[in-house]
Write a protein that holds these residues in place. Structure first.
Motif, PDB file in Angstrom:
ATOM      1  N   LYS A  31       0.862  -1.175   0.000  1.00 24.65           N
ATOM      2  CA  LYS A  31       0.000   0.000   0.000  1.00 24.65           C
ATOM      3  C   LYS A  31       0.904   1.232   0.000  1.00 24.65           C
ATOM      4  CE  LYS A  31      -3.786  -2.218   2.471  1.00 24.65           C
ATOM      5  NZ  LYS A  31      -4.729  -2.519   1.388  1.00 24.65           N
ATOM      6  N   SER A  64      -0.952  -1.706  14.141  1.00 27.75           N
ATOM      7  CA  SER A  64      -2.303  -1.213  13.873  1.00 27.75           C
ATOM      8  C   SER A  64      -2.616  -1.248  12.389  1.00 27.75           C
ATOM      9  CB  SER A  64      -2.463   0.223  14.386  1.00 27.75           C
ATOM     10  OG  SER A  64      -2.188   0.273  15.749  1.00 27.75           O
ATOM     11  N   HIS A  84      -5.712  -3.082  11.053  1.00 26.76           N
ATOM     12  CA  HIS A  84      -6.853  -2.316  10.564  1.00 26.76           C
ATOM     13  C   HIS A  84      -6.901  -2.141   9.052  1.00 26.76           C
ATOM     14  CE1 HIS A  84      -7.945  -1.656  14.643  1.00 26.76           C
ATOM     15  NE2 HIS A  84      -6.834  -0.998  14.905  1.00 26.76           N
ATOM     16  N   LEU A  85      -5.749  -2.241   8.418  1.00 28.51           N
ATOM     17  CA  LEU A  85      -5.752  -2.075   6.971  1.00 28.51           C
ATOM     18  C   LEU A  85      -5.769  -3.429   6.265  1.00 28.51           C
ATOM     19  CD1 LEU A  85      -5.803   0.792   6.075  1.00 28.51           C
ATOM     20  CD2 LEU A  85      -3.418   0.668   5.445  1.00 28.51           C
ATOM     21  N   TYR A  86      -5.211  -4.444   6.929  1.00 27.55           N
ATOM     22  CA  TYR A  86      -5.123  -5.757   6.301  1.00 27.55           C
ATOM     23  C   TYR A  86      -6.008  -6.792   6.972  1.00 27.55           C
ATOM     24  CZ  TYR A  86      -0.945  -4.165   3.825  1.00 27.55           C
ATOM     25  OH  TYR A  86      -0.079  -3.504   3.013  1.00 27.55           O
ATOM     26  N   GLN A  89     -11.253  -3.291  10.120  1.00 28.98           N
ATOM     27  CA  GLN A  89     -11.231  -1.937   9.585  1.00 28.98           C
ATOM     28  C   GLN A  89     -11.854  -0.912  10.530  1.00 28.98           C
ATOM     29  OE1 GLN A  89     -13.136  -0.301   5.892  1.00 28.98           O
ATOM     30  NE2 GLN A  89     -11.852  -1.902   5.041  1.00 28.98           N
ATOM     31  N   LEU A  90     -11.213   0.222  10.638  1.00 29.70           N
ATOM     32  CA  LEU A  90     -11.750   1.275  11.495  1.00 29.70           C
ATOM     33  C   LEU A  90     -12.788   2.067  10.705  1.00 29.70           C
ATOM     34  CD1 LEU A  90      -8.416   2.536  13.070  1.00 29.70           C
ATOM     35  CD2 LEU A  90     -10.172   1.183  14.195  1.00 29.70           C
ATOM     36  N   LYS A 142     -11.542   5.483   9.436  1.00 31.74           N
ATOM     37  CA  LYS A 142     -10.174   5.620   8.933  1.00 31.74           C
ATOM     38  C   LYS A 142     -10.088   5.316   7.442  1.00 31.74           C
ATOM     39  CE  LYS A 142      -5.764   6.204  10.118  1.00 31.74           C
ATOM     40  NZ  LYS A 142      -5.299   7.592  10.171  1.00 31.74           N
ATOM     41  N   GLY A 143     -10.989   4.533   6.930  1.00 30.57           N
ATOM     42  CA  GLY A 143     -10.960   4.224   5.509  1.00 30.57           C
ATOM     43  C   GLY A 143      -9.825   3.294   5.131  1.00 30.57           C
ATOM     44  N   LYS A 144      -9.614   3.170   3.829  1.00 30.04           N
ATOM     45  CA  LYS A 144      -8.639   2.181   3.361  1.00 30.04           C
ATOM     46  C   LYS A 144      -7.327   2.813   2.930  1.00 30.04           C
ATOM     47  CE  LYS A 144     -12.027  -1.252   1.952  1.00 30.04           C
ATOM     48  NZ  LYS A 144     -12.714  -1.884   0.835  1.00 30.04           N
TER      49      LYS A 144
END
Lengths: 392, 233
Positions: B27, B115, B119-121, B126-127, B130-132
């Motif tokens: 990412k 985190s 949260h991203l993977y 997912q928060l 916070k989005g992707k």
């Protein structure tokens, strides 16, 4: 600890420990005592264990909980060295500011001594018993046994351990982790007995009072008995019951009583070492909000120093913070006694003022706040206190 | 390779017990403007890499090995230096940070990196707000590392690699006979590239693999290539 010290292996071991059932075969560790300066081969499981613990030691050196005071460290280190004899050079002592009774010895020679232990030990002999006990775990390589046992009994947990390891970036050597891990790990019944015997022997060897082991146990039992059932000290999760250990140690002390010769407690030396820090550590205890236990500790300390301003202040703080029926009145009475002692901390006046405020005793509140500001003109909560004074 | 295809391929290979399979998932931050200080050689500092190799016992526990870990550390350093050299970038290693502020930054990264992983993977992690996007930062405090090591970018690396023991392989075969799929050794790694001026994490890569022996030069080289292939430098 009088349990295992394994914070390093947190992420690997939590899943293992949570699901581990009773085991029959214990992988025995061959050599009984490791020789001074011993270091395992890198291609062994013991080498791997050391590697993980060395990472933990690096984290310990950077921990904000590390107490750096030179005099205090010298005291604990010197005593450890005396007890460890030829192994002195292999043991590195780290004093950590954690308000629980504990000490922990790691397989590579790193020793953690928590301030909760230092504040509870009444003399050098009691501290020596606990340190001797820990050195016993170390010399007999008990943690390696624990490690092997955990490994061999962790069915179907590859998934969990990998997730945990994957998520556990580095080592979070924070307070919560340390305490949680301490609770998860316990040595076996026999290992604790062996270590207790080692602790006892080191008292005898160094002409320290052989009853110190039993004494520190009985103090702890008393404190733990005051705890609500669900919040008993993780320390007492170890297998041989504290009562059994107390009895064994008492019996051994009785056996040798007739020919023990002159022994010392080292009360003065211990007091001198911890006194500069004691108040801060006691106030740190309050963060646990285990008020019934704190009261037992305060009462016990006050028995030897009934007129200590700082101990009375500590006791007043317990009542004020517990704030149950009648506690504020009790706190007020204790603070009023405390402020008559020459060694009272200035904060006692502030606490008395806050208590009086709640009791709606405005005259007393005013007097106390004014005294506080007078004696500590540069108090960082000056504006707050002045605000209270305006409201009165 | 297209990531969907790659995922599909990996899914297929899950069906085969000891089949080897590697996925990476990178990412990049949207506003990742890579810029180097003028007058300075392009320089990257690898900050306290956290590498642990071990074996997976029959019971499934991770058994750390010091000699394998040391070997992997050396090979990863070596290959990373070679790879960066191809990009004309100097490579330094901060193995034992001394500056207390830098230590705090490294500690912060261990929390932030974890985190991001979660949260991203992480599925379901997912928060909501916070989005992707990769828009995480360690803050300008990272500058201390920049000054201490004269580097514009910092690289953090976490690797945990486990190898199947004979006992574990035996268990896996046994489980397969019973129709279950027991996991063998797995490599989990993630790395992040931090702009040391702003502290922003400009690039992040996660690698999960059941192949690639980090103890031997050629596979280790492959792992390092997989990790840093898409480094936006």
């Amino acid at each position: 600890m009088l349990r295992a010290g394994f914070a390093a292996l947190a992420y690997l071991m939590i899943p293992v420990m949570v699901f581990t059932g009773p085991v029959s075969a214990l992988a025995a560790v061959e050599a009984i005592d490791q020789s001074p300066g011993y270091k395992p081969e890198e291609d062994t499981d013991e080498g791997g264990l050391w590697m993980m613990v060395e990472d933990a030691e690096r984290a310990t050196k950077r921990s904000p909980l590390l107490v750096k005071d030179e005099a205090l460290n010298t005291y604990v280190r010197t005593l450890t060295c005396r007890l460890a004899g030829p192994h002195c050079g292999s043991i590195r002592v780290y004093v950590l500011d954690i308000p629980h009774f504990n000490a922990a010895m790691y397989p590579n020679g790193m020793m953690h001594v928590w301030t909760g232990l230092l504040v509870r030990a009444e003399n050098e002999a009691q501290l020596a018993f606990v340190l001797g006990h820990e050195i016993g775990h170390y010399l007999e390589r008990h943690s390696l046994e624990r490690f092997r046992k955990a490994k061999n009994t962790s069915n179907f947990l590859a998934f969990f351990s990998l997730i945990a390891a994957g998520a556990g970036v580095g080592i979070a050597a924070d307070l919560a982790t340390l305490i949680a891990l301490g609770a998860l790990f316990s040595y076996s019944r026999d290992q604790e007995r062996e270590a207790d015997a080692r602790g006892f022997d080191s008292l005898v060897q160094h002409s320290l009072d052989p009853r110190a082991g039993a004494a520190i146990w009985s103090n702890l039992i008393e404190e733990d008995d005051a705890a609500p059932r669900k919040r008993r000290s993780p320390f007492f999760s170890t297998h041989p019951s504290p009562k059994e250990r107390f009895e064994t140690l008492t019996a051994r002390a009785d056996e040798i009583a007739s020919f023990a010769g002159e022994t010392v407690l080292g009360t003065q030396r211990h007091r001198e070492a911890i006194l500069p820090h004691r108040l801060a550590w006691l106030l740190g205890e309050l963060k646990r909000a285990a008020y019934d236990e704190h009261l037992v500790l305060a009462e016990r300390l006050l028995q030897t120093e009934p007129r200590s301003g700082e101990l009375l202040f500590f006791k007043g703080e317990i009542y004020r913070k517990r704030n149950e029926e009648g506690d504020l009145e009790a706190a007020r009475a204790i603070y009023e006694r405390a402020i008559l002692q020459p060694d009272v901390p200035v904060e006692a006046h502030r606490s008395l003022g806050l208590t009086a405020l709640k009791l709606k005793n405005n005259a007393l509140a005013r007097r106390s706040f004014e005294t506080y500001l007078e004696r500590r003109p540069d108090a960082d909560d000056r504006q707050m206190i002045e605000f209270y004074l305006q409201q009165l | 390779m297209d990531t969907v295809l790659r995922k599909l391929a990996c899914f297929v290979c899950l069906g085969f017990l000891l089949a080897a399979c590697t996925t990476t998932s990178t990412k990049t931050a949207e506003q990742a403007n890579i810029s180097w200080s003028s007058g300075l050689n392009k320089r990257i500092v690898l900050i306290e890499p956290d590498i642990t190799l071990g074996s997976l016992t029959a019971g499934g526990a991770f058994d750390p090995r010091a000699d394998w870990t040391r070997a992997a550390e050396q090979l990863i350093d070596q290959e990373t230096a070679i790879l960066l050299k191809e990009k004309n970038i100097d490579f330094a290693k901060a193995d034992n940070l001394q500056n207390p502020r830098s230590i705090q930054v490294a500690k912060l990264h261990s929390a932030v990196g974890r985190s991001i992983l979660l949260h991203l993977y992480g599925a379901g992690g997912q928060l909501p707000n916070k989005g992707k996007a990769l828009d995480w930062s360690l803050g300008p405090g990272a500058n201390t590392i920049r000054t201490d090591y004269n580097a514009d970018y910092g690289l953090f690396l976490f690797v945990q690699d486990s190898y199947t023991t004979a006992g574990r392989a035996f268990m896996m075969v046994g489980a397969a006979i019973l129709g279950a799929n027991l996991q063998g050794g797995t490599q989990i790694a993630f790395t992040s590239l931090v702009d040391l001026k702003t502290g922003d994490i400009v690039w992040f890569n996660r690698l999960v693999s059941t192949a690639g022996d980090l103890r031997t030069p050629d596979p280790a080289k492959k792992v390092v290539r997989n990790l840093y292939e898409e480094l936006p430098l």
